[in-house]
Design an enzyme around this catalytic site. Structure first.
Site, PDB file in Angstrom:
ATOM      1  NE  ARG A 114      -4.970   0.129  -1.808  1.00  4.91           N
ATOM      2  CZ  ARG A 114      -5.745   0.684  -2.106  1.00  4.91           C
ATOM      3  NH1 ARG A 114      -5.881   1.718  -2.666  1.00  4.91           N
ATOM      4  NH2 ARG A 114      -6.827  -0.344  -2.470  1.00  4.91           N
ATOM      5  CB  VAL A 118       2.744  -0.969   4.927  1.00  2.00           C
ATOM      6  CG1 VAL A 118       3.904  -1.304   5.824  1.00  2.00           C
ATOM      7  CG2 VAL A 118       2.385  -2.704   4.469  1.00  2.00           C
ATOM      8  CB  ALA A 137      13.011  -2.040   4.448  1.00  2.00           C
ATOM      9  CG  ASP A 173       6.565 -16.252  -3.585  1.00  2.00           C
ATOM     10  OD1 ASP A 173       6.892 -16.206  -4.829  1.00  2.00           O
ATOM     11  OD2 ASP A 173       5.906 -15.422  -3.016  1.00  2.00           O
TER      12      ASP A 173
HETATM   13  P1  AMP Z   1       2.939  -5.699   1.038  1.00  2.00           P
HETATM   14  O1  AMP Z   1       1.625  -5.795   1.571  1.00  2.00           O
HETATM   15  O2  AMP Z   1       3.812  -6.580   2.124  1.00  2.00           O
HETATM   16  O3  AMP Z   1       2.935  -6.120  -0.445  1.00  2.00           O
HETATM   17  O4  AMP Z   1       3.293  -4.134   1.184  1.00  2.00           O
HETATM   18  C1  AMP Z   1       2.969  -3.167   0.511  1.00  2.00           C
HETATM   19  C2  AMP Z   1       4.011  -2.075   0.141  1.00  2.00           C
HETATM   20  O5  AMP Z   1       4.413  -1.399   1.441  1.00  2.00           O
HETATM   21  C3  AMP Z   1       5.358  -2.716  -0.090  1.00  2.00           C
HETATM   22  O6  AMP Z   1       5.472  -2.810  -1.583  1.00  2.00           O
HETATM   23  C4  AMP Z   1       6.441  -1.673   0.349  1.00  2.00           C
HETATM   24  O7  AMP Z   1       6.425  -0.624  -0.617  1.00  2.00           O
HETATM   25  C5  AMP Z   1       5.678  -1.104   1.625  1.00  2.00           C
HETATM   26  N1  AMP Z   1       6.413  -1.890   2.751  1.00  2.00           N
HETATM   27  C6  AMP Z   1       5.810  -2.942   3.120  1.00  2.00           C
HETATM   28  N2  AMP Z   1       6.619  -3.426   4.337  1.00  2.00           N
HETATM   29  C7  AMP Z   1       7.507  -2.435   4.482  1.00  2.00           C
HETATM   30  C8  AMP Z   1       8.441  -2.248   5.385  1.00  2.00           C
HETATM   31  N3  AMP Z   1       8.884  -3.197   6.160  1.00  2.00           N
HETATM   32  N4  AMP Z   1       9.436  -1.288   5.332  1.00  2.00           N
HETATM   33  C9  AMP Z   1       9.115  -0.314   4.406  1.00  2.00           C
HETATM   34  N5  AMP Z   1       8.190  -0.229   3.430  1.00  2.00           N
HETATM   35  C10 AMP Z   1       7.248  -1.607   3.345  1.00  2.00           C
END
Ligand code: AMP
Length: 293
Positions: free
Chosen positions: A38, A44, A110, A153
């Site tokens: 999240r 996600v 990922a 960043d």
């Molecule tokens: P973000 O909104 O980008 O901060 O994503 C929230 C969380 O989702 C991240 O902290 C990851 O744990 C997971 N996440 C985001 N993008 C990916 C990805 N491409 N592959 C795997 N996990 C992801």
């Protein structure tokens, strides 16, 4: 909605997800799997593109929240930049689409998740592991800078780990495509170089500083200028108040590299291609770019 009206993103799907070249994406193209995490603006999910069976991460962002926080412009820039980058250590953005309420980003999955969590678990990394990560990030940043993209960043929260253990720079929310020197204040304080804390002009060498901060945090488990109060972190950055604690034990070559990156005068920071030749990197980094425990 601003994002839909101004950029027509449905036209922009990349051809890299096999068998669905140049088509307009919709949610119906994907089987949605488990939530991966999240973020501030949405969730996600693991997803599978139905025709190709390609596994992706689908990031779902609510337009209302993006508008409320006035980050549509930032998102548009992030998408524009990330979709054009192709590097093993940069998370791919395959394409994007939207409906009335949401914007969807189709991202490379990922599999090993967030580096930040791994660092919290281990407290700090071995020199071999840290050097392998730093070298792979230096190569990714050399690639970005060659395309006139400054990340601005770099920090553990913005790094994901691929299935082989390779690092992936994941968040281009603060990155810029630029030929000029810039003055915007952005990023998280702990990783900001003196010139950004002081809001004077900066260029691609901000990423060398942040990589130096990251290298320190990999080896010591905390960033170098950490302090209870924001104002103290600010002061320590501006003065480059760099101290190496006695524990954990870190080699003098690692400290030498960090000291050459955390230099106030941005023009005197160790260039990234020189970093790759530094003895600490040469002696410790796995040439494959992948850390194997
Ligand atoms: P973000 O909104 O980008 O901060 O994503 C929230 C969380 O989702 C991240 O902290 C990851 O744990 C997971 N996440 C985001 N993008 C990916 C990805 N491409 N592959 C795997 N996990 C992801």
């Amino acid at each position: 909605m601003a994002i839909a009206a101004e950029t027509q993103p449905q036209e922009k799907a990349s051809s890299d997800v096999p068998a669905v070249e140049k088509k307009r994406w919709t949610l119906n193209d994907f089987d949605i799997g488990k939530p991966l995490g999240r973020g501030k603006f949405g969730h996600v999910y693991l997803a599978r593109e139905k025709r190709s069976n390609h596994i992706v991460a689908l990031k779902v962002l609510f337009k209302s929240q993006l508008q409320q926080s006035q980050v549509e412009h930032q998102l548009r820039r992030e998408v524009e930049i990330q979709s054009h980058l192709r590097h093993p250590n940069i998370l791919r953005l395959y394409g994007y689409f939207y409906d009335q309420k949401r914007v969807y980003l189709i991202l490379e999955y990922a599999a090993k998740g967030e580096l930040y969590k791994e660092l919290q678990k281990c407290k700090y990394f071995s020199e071999r592991r840290a050097a392998t990560y730093v070298a792979s990030l230096a190569r990714a940043l050399i690639y970005c800078h060659g395309k006139h993209v400054i990340h601005r960043d770099i920090k553990p929260e913005n790094l994901l780990v691929g299935a082989q253990g390779e690092l992936k720079i994941a968040d281009f929310g603060w990155s810029v495509h630029t030929f000029n020197r810039r003055r915007t204040m952005c990023g998280t304080l702990d990783y900001l170089p003196p010139e950004m804390v002081e809001s004077v002009e900066h260029d691609a060498s901000v990423d060398i500083w942040s990589l130096g901060v990251l290298c320190y945090e990999f080896l010591y488990g905390v960033p170098p200028f950490e302090a209870k109060e924001h104002s103290d972190t600010y002061r320590r950055i501006v003065q480059v108040d760099l101290k190496f604690p006695p524990k954990p034990i870190v080699s003098s070559t690692a400290k030498d590299l960090i000291s050459q990156m955390l230099v106030k005068d941005s023009s005197q920071r160790l260039p990234l291609h020189k970093l790759l030749e530094h003895p600490w990197i040469v002696q410790n980094a796995d040439p494959s770019g992948v850390y194997r425990a």
